[in-house]
Design an enzyme around this catalytic site. Structure first.
Site, PDB file in Angstrom:
ATOM      1  N   ASP A 113       0.832  -1.211   0.000  1.00 18.17           N
ATOM      2  CA  ASP A 113       0.000   0.000   0.000  1.00 18.17           C
ATOM      3  C   ASP A 113       0.866   1.261   0.000  1.00 18.17           C
ATOM      4  OD1 ASP A 113      -2.389   1.376  -0.034  1.00 18.17           O
ATOM      5  OD2 ASP A 113      -2.604   1.381   2.151  1.00 18.17           O
TER       6      ASP A 113
ATOM      7  N   GLY B 162      -0.057   5.454  -4.400  1.00 18.63           N
ATOM      8  CA  GLY B 162      -0.706   6.709  -4.789  1.00 18.63           C
ATOM      9  C   GLY B 162      -0.110   7.884  -4.038  1.00 18.63           C
TER      10      GLY B 162
ATOM     11  N   ASN C 120     -11.023  -2.320  -5.448  1.00 14.89           N
ATOM     12  CA  ASN C 120     -10.254  -1.330  -6.218  1.00 14.89           C
ATOM     13  C   ASN C 120     -10.920  -0.923  -7.540  1.00 14.89           C
ATOM     14  OD1 ASN C 120      -7.041  -2.596  -5.054  1.00 14.89           O
ATOM     15  ND2 ASN C 120      -8.172  -0.810  -4.338  1.00 14.89           N
TER      16      ASN C 120
ATOM     17  N   ARG D 241      -4.934  -1.809   8.749  1.00  9.54           N
ATOM     18  CA  ARG D 241      -6.142  -2.606   8.474  1.00  9.54           C
ATOM     19  C   ARG D 241      -5.821  -3.656   7.423  1.00  9.54           C
ATOM     20  NH1 ARG D 241      -7.578   2.676   6.773  1.00  9.54           N
ATOM     21  NH2 ARG D 241      -7.095   2.989   4.580  1.00  9.54           N
TER      22      ARG D 241
HETATM   23  C1  IPE Z   1      -5.431  -2.703  -0.343  1.00 10.41           C
HETATM   24  O1  IPE Z   1      -5.107  -1.367  -0.424  1.00 10.41           O
HETATM   25  C2  IPE Z   1      -5.388  -3.347  -1.699  1.00 10.41           C
HETATM   26  C3  IPE Z   1      -4.063  -3.461  -2.310  1.00 10.41           C
HETATM   27  C4  IPE Z   1      -2.937  -3.143  -1.778  1.00 10.41           C
HETATM   28  C5  IPE Z   1      -4.075  -4.019  -3.640  1.00 10.41           C
HETATM   29  P1  IPE Z   1      -6.201  -0.226  -0.560  1.00 10.41           P
HETATM   30  O2  IPE Z   1      -5.476   1.053  -0.641  1.00 10.41           O
HETATM   31  O3  IPE Z   1      -7.133  -0.548  -1.666  1.00 10.41           O
HETATM   32  O4  IPE Z   1      -7.016  -0.348   0.814  1.00 10.41           O
HETATM   33  P2  IPE Z   1      -7.841   0.760   1.585  1.00 10.41           P
HETATM   34  O5  IPE Z   1      -8.824   1.326   0.618  1.00 10.41           O
HETATM   35  O6  IPE Z   1      -6.884   1.782   2.072  1.00 10.41           O
HETATM   36  O7  IPE Z   1      -8.469   0.030   2.729  1.00 10.41           O
HETATM   37  C1  IPE Z   2      -1.626   0.247  -3.318  1.00  9.66           C
HETATM   38  O1  IPE Z   2      -1.368   1.604  -3.359  1.00  9.66           O
HETATM   39  C2  IPE Z   2      -1.784  -0.365  -4.679  1.00  9.66           C
HETATM   40  C3  IPE Z   2      -3.170  -0.665  -5.053  1.00  9.66           C
HETATM   41  C4  IPE Z   2      -4.203  -0.600  -4.268  1.00  9.66           C
HETATM   42  C5  IPE Z   2      -3.391  -1.097  -6.422  1.00  9.66           C
HETATM   43  P1  IPE Z   2      -2.526   2.664  -3.347  1.00  9.66           P
HETATM   44  O2  IPE Z   2      -2.895   2.980  -4.752  1.00  9.66           O
HETATM   45  O3  IPE Z   2      -3.667   2.212  -2.499  1.00  9.66           O
HETATM   46  O4  IPE Z   2      -1.816   3.907  -2.692  1.00  9.66           O
HETATM   47  P2  IPE Z   2      -2.432   4.912  -1.644  1.00  9.66           P
HETATM   48  O5  IPE Z   2      -2.945   4.114  -0.502  1.00  9.66           O
HETATM   49  O6  IPE Z   2      -3.545   5.640  -2.344  1.00  9.66           O
HETATM   50  O7  IPE Z   2      -1.313   5.807  -1.280  1.00  9.66           O
HETATM   51 MG    MG Z   3      -4.100   2.429  -0.550  1.00  8.98          MG
END
Ligand code: IPE
Ligand code: IPE
Ligand code: MG
Length: 240
Positions: free
Chosen positions: A18, A21, A66, A192
């Protein structure tokens, strides 16, 4: 794994990768830039597994939730999965990595599913490290799909309701050939599970790391494994 033991290595590590982004946003770049940087880390972490005694590595790449992201980000991620498979297939095969995918393939594009199937077949004789990639994976979805298949088997007379127990049900999960994860790492500081490996992580040790995934180095991975080896796993018992 001995009950109540300290000092054992983590054989199966699961990672919620995670923070891609936020990593990109901090640099004023689009989120997909972060996903690309994140995919480079996968290669390094995977490479370090044999040295660190990790036999199974399971990574969360795309959750059933996602799809709620923008069409642009979803399409970019799907393109990235394609690119990763095409680019890495030969090396994975050569380096003894056996690749599996978990998650519901029904919603994925056929061309991607074909690449996934081919990579699974290509690497099916490998046994050095088992890499499992979760795409369109949700723990609840996985249990629901398992329950559905189980119901069909009962209906067809292949299984009796009285025989459904803790040993039978996981045979219907996507992970049926894998051991349960010993250690579950989540990067980015969030604490989480976000629907990852719900059944399988019942007794996993959790490690929430305050680093965004594209910044997560093999050294940090090693440190997490060291922290794990100092923990005492009790599995409900009283350690001797
Ligand atoms: C969990 O991360 C899914 C992956 C890492 C692929 P998310 O960024 O989607 O989870 P939330 O929304 O913060 O719970
Ligand atoms: C995890 O990084 C990768 C995926 C869920 C595909 P995020 O895209 O959730 O990154 P943040 O949490 O928004 O920083
Ligand atoms: Mg995330």
């Amino acid at each position: 794994m001995t009950k109540g033991s300290t000092g054992d290595a983590a054989r199966h590590v699961a990672i919620i990768m995670d923070g891609n982004g936020r990593w990109a946003q901090k640099r004023g770049r689009p989120r997909l830039f972060g996903h690309h940087a994140g995919s480079k880390r996968v290669r390094q972490i995977l490479q370090s597994c044999p040295r660190l005694g990790v036999k199974y590595l399971t990574i969360f790449a795309f959750s059933t939730e996602n799809w709620k992201r923008t069409q642009e980000e979803v399409a970019g991620l799907m393109a990235l999965f394609r690119k990763y498979i095409l680019k890495e297939a030969k090396n994975l095969k050569k380096n003894g990595v056996r690749v599996r995918f978990i998650g519901d393939r029904v919603r994925l594009e056929e061309s991607l599913v074909d690449l996934m199937d081919n990579l699974e077949m290509l690497t099916s004789d490998n046994d050095l490290v088992h890499l499992t990639i979760a795409i369109n994976y949700g723990g609840r979805d996985e249990v629901a799909r398992a329950a559905q298949r189980l119901a069909y088997d009962v209906k067809a007379g292949r299984l009796l309701p009285k025989d459904i127990d803790e040993q039978t049900l996981p045979k219907y999960l996507d992970t049926h050939v894998l051991p349960d994860p010993d250690l579950l790492i989540r990067t980015s500081g969030e604490a989480r599970i976000s629907n990852f490996l719900l059944w399988q992580s019942a007794y996993s040790e959790y490690d929430f790391v305050d680093t965004l995934w594209p910044d997560f180095t093999p050294e940090m991975f090693e440190e997490a494994l060291e922290r794990f080896s100092k923990r005492t796993r009790k599995f409900g018992s009283i350690p001797a």
